[in-house]
Design a protein around this motif. Sequence first.
Motif, PDB file in Angstrom:
ATOM      1  N   ARG A  94       0.815  -1.227  -0.142  1.00 45.88           N
ATOM      2  CA  ARG A  94       0.094  -0.219   0.053  1.00 45.88           C
ATOM      3  C   ARG A  94       0.865   1.256  -0.115  1.00 45.88           C
ATOM      4  N   ILE A  95       2.150   1.191  -0.652  1.00 46.33           N
ATOM      5  CA  ILE A  95       2.889   2.410  -0.851  1.00 46.33           C
ATOM      6  C   ILE A  95       2.149   3.241  -1.857  1.00 46.33           C
ATOM      7  N   PRO A  96       2.218   4.527  -1.522  1.00 47.41           N
ATOM      8  CA  PRO A  96       1.491   5.436  -2.671  1.00 47.41           C
ATOM      9  C   PRO A  96       1.778   5.145  -4.124  1.00 47.41           C
ATOM     10  N   LYS A  97       1.234   5.387  -5.184  1.00 46.10           N
ATOM     11  CA  LYS A  97       1.541   5.128  -6.429  1.00 46.10           C
ATOM     12  C   LYS A  97       2.739   5.970  -6.978  1.00 46.10           C
ATOM     13  N   LYS A  98       2.842   7.110  -6.525  1.00 45.09           N
ATOM     14  CA  LYS A  98       4.133   8.132  -7.037  1.00 45.09           C
ATOM     15  C   LYS A  98       5.563   7.314  -6.410  1.00 45.09           C
ATOM     16  N   GLU A  99       5.343   7.126  -4.867  1.00 41.92           N
ATOM     17  CA  GLU A  99       6.437   6.694  -4.297  1.00 41.92           C
ATOM     18  C   GLU A  99       6.874   5.166  -5.025  1.00 41.92           C
ATOM     19  N   GLN A 100       5.950   4.179  -5.412  1.00 44.76           N
ATOM     20  CA  GLN A 100       6.190   2.968  -6.040  1.00 44.76           C
ATOM     21  C   GLN A 100       6.886   3.341  -7.174  1.00 44.76           C
ATOM     22  N   LEU A 101       6.515   4.222  -7.861  1.00 46.58           N
ATOM     23  CA  LEU A 101       7.255   4.349  -9.364  1.00 46.58           C
ATOM     24  C   LEU A 101       8.752   4.810  -9.052  1.00 46.58           C
ATOM     25  N   LYS A 102       8.821   5.879  -8.114  1.00 47.36           N
ATOM     26  CA  LYS A 102      10.082   6.481  -7.963  1.00 47.36           C
ATOM     27  C   LYS A 102      11.104   5.452  -7.334  1.00 47.36           C
ATOM     28  N   ARG A 103      10.743   4.414  -6.398  1.00 48.35           N
ATOM     29  CA  ARG A 103      11.447   3.580  -5.886  1.00 48.35           C
ATOM     30  C   ARG A 103      11.973   2.448  -7.113  1.00 48.35           C
ATOM     31  N   ALA A 104      10.869   2.207  -7.597  1.00 49.84           N
ATOM     32  CA  ALA A 104      10.873   1.050  -8.811  1.00 49.84           C
ATOM     33  C   ALA A 104      11.995   1.685  -9.793  1.00 49.84           C
ATOM     34  N   LYS A 105      12.027   2.835 -10.088  1.00 51.37           N
ATOM     35  CA  LYS A 105      12.790   3.736 -11.158  1.00 51.37           C
ATOM     36  C   LYS A 105      14.256   3.584 -10.584  1.00 51.37           C
ATOM     37  N   GLU A 106      14.298   3.832  -9.453  1.00 49.99           N
ATOM     38  CA  GLU A 106      15.670   4.068  -8.759  1.00 49.99           C
ATOM     39  C   GLU A 106      16.570   2.652  -8.775  1.00 49.99           C
ATOM     40  N   ILE A 107      15.745   1.587  -8.372  1.00 48.95           N
ATOM     41  CA  ILE A 107      16.348   0.183  -8.394  1.00 48.95           C
ATOM     42  C   ILE A 107      16.592  -0.153  -9.787  1.00 48.95           C
ATOM     43  N   ALA A 108      15.546   0.102 -10.732  1.00 48.11           N
ATOM     44  CA  ALA A 108      16.025  -0.451 -11.859  1.00 48.11           C
ATOM     45  C   ALA A 108      17.149   0.030 -12.667  1.00 48.11           C
ATOM     46  N   LEU A 109      17.444   1.365 -12.395  1.00 51.35           N
ATOM     47  CA  LEU A 109      18.841   1.883 -12.767  1.00 51.35           C
ATOM     48  C   LEU A 109      19.901   1.383 -12.125  1.00 51.35           C
ATOM     49  N   LYS A 110      19.868   1.119 -10.784  1.00 52.67           N
ATOM     50  CA  LYS A 110      20.777   0.595  -9.927  1.00 52.67           C
ATOM     51  C   LYS A 110      21.247  -0.879 -10.380  1.00 52.67           C
ATOM     52  N   PHE A 111      20.206  -1.549 -11.139  1.00 51.87           N
ATOM     53  CA  PHE A 111      20.496  -2.804 -11.706  1.00 51.87           C
ATOM     54  C   PHE A 111      20.898  -2.842 -12.948  1.00 51.87           C
ATOM     55  N   GLY A 112      21.259  -1.703 -13.662  1.00 52.79           N
ATOM     56  CA  GLY A 112      21.707  -1.690 -14.877  1.00 52.79           C
ATOM     57  C   GLY A 112      20.919  -1.655 -16.030  1.00 52.79           C
ATOM     58  N   LEU A 113      19.570  -1.283 -15.875  1.00 55.33           N
ATOM     59  CA  LEU A 113      18.860  -0.947 -16.799  1.00 55.33           C
ATOM     60  C   LEU A 113      18.633   0.518 -17.350  1.00 55.33           C
ATOM     61  N   GLU A 114      18.119   0.561 -18.549  1.00 54.82           N
ATOM     62  CA  GLU A 114      17.906   2.056 -18.973  1.00 54.82           C
ATOM     63  C   GLU A 114      16.735   2.355 -19.086  1.00 54.82           C
ATOM     64  N   GLU A 115      16.582   3.873 -18.929  1.00 48.67           N
ATOM     65  CA  GLU A 115      15.361   4.576 -19.029  1.00 48.67           C
ATOM     66  C   GLU A 115      14.264   4.026 -20.230  1.00 48.67           C
ATOM     67  N   GLU A 116      15.050   3.787 -21.161  1.00 47.06           N
ATOM     68  CA  GLU A 116      14.283   3.376 -22.485  1.00 47.06           C
ATOM     69  C   GLU A 116      13.711   2.016 -22.181  1.00 47.06           C
ATOM     70  N   ASP A 117      14.183   1.402 -21.215  1.00 42.52           N
ATOM     71  CA  ASP A 117      13.621  -0.175 -20.821  1.00 42.52           C
ATOM     72  C   ASP A 117      12.513   0.137 -19.992  1.00 42.52           C
ATOM     73  N   PHE A 118      12.029   1.109 -19.425  1.00 49.16           N
ATOM     74  CA  PHE A 118      11.112   0.869 -18.617  1.00 49.16           C
ATOM     75  C   PHE A 118       9.733   0.696 -18.827  1.00 49.16           C
ATOM     76  N   ASP A 119       9.224   1.120 -20.133  1.00 50.67           N
ATOM     77  CA  ASP A 119       8.094   0.805 -20.788  1.00 50.67           C
ATOM     78  C   ASP A 119       7.902  -0.504 -21.521  1.00 50.67           C
TER      79      ASP A 119
END
Length: 245
Positions: A94-119
């Motif tokens: 039940r984390i707010p949606k905005k915080e969900q996306l923020k944390r998901a994007k942060e860890i995605a970048l940490k794990f070597g993903l690019e922003e173009e991969d997000f969608d």
Amino acid sequence: MARLKVENLTFSFEYKTILEDISFEVNKGEVVSIVGPSGGGKTTLLRLCANLLDRQKGKIENSFKTQSIAFQDPCLLPWKNVINNIAFGLKAQRIPKKEQLKRAKEIALKFGLEEEDFDKFPKELSGGMSQRISFARALVTKPELLFLDEPFSALDIGLKEELQNHVIELAKQKKTTIFFITHDIMEAVRLSDKILVLEPDPGRIIKTFTFNIPQSKRDDSYIYSKTTKLLQDPYIIKTFELELK
């Protein structure tokens, strides 16, 4: 102090005993591995500890407040994109949606993903990228206890080392307790504070090995020498049906 404690655990499927009289503890901050050959009951044991299977006989005490799991198969949701797959566990918290996306994007970048991969959706991803996402999804919720079911076994050497380094960093921080299964002795030596040897048919823990040197201090020489020594141990030889030449 939080811990995972298993006492006298026995589990059968139909008329076959898969696990018999299993007892061990995983204490807060530890990295503990179960090693054994394929088909020996390792995954069944992990799923029982993670409460994904119903316990039959024995006792499992899990006093960690939060937990997550990463499997060998990434198990991504095909109808969700990369970011929403990673954020799936945060939604359950039940984390707010905005915080969900923020944390998901942060860890995605940490794990070597690019922003173009997000969608992108799972069908558009390579096996290595899918495994990165699975690992990120397991960690984004900041679990106290992390279960790993051979998540590195199908990866190439470079990606395997990269994800193992994340485990080593978690071990160094001592904020996440890790219980994982593998059939790779060298991997177990590199990552574990404690190795439990599971003999098959039925699965029983027959030996425990402990390591006092922090994972971050174990160089290749240390890992190779310890692995060689373990491969000469009678219990390892018996469990893996090895023959010394």
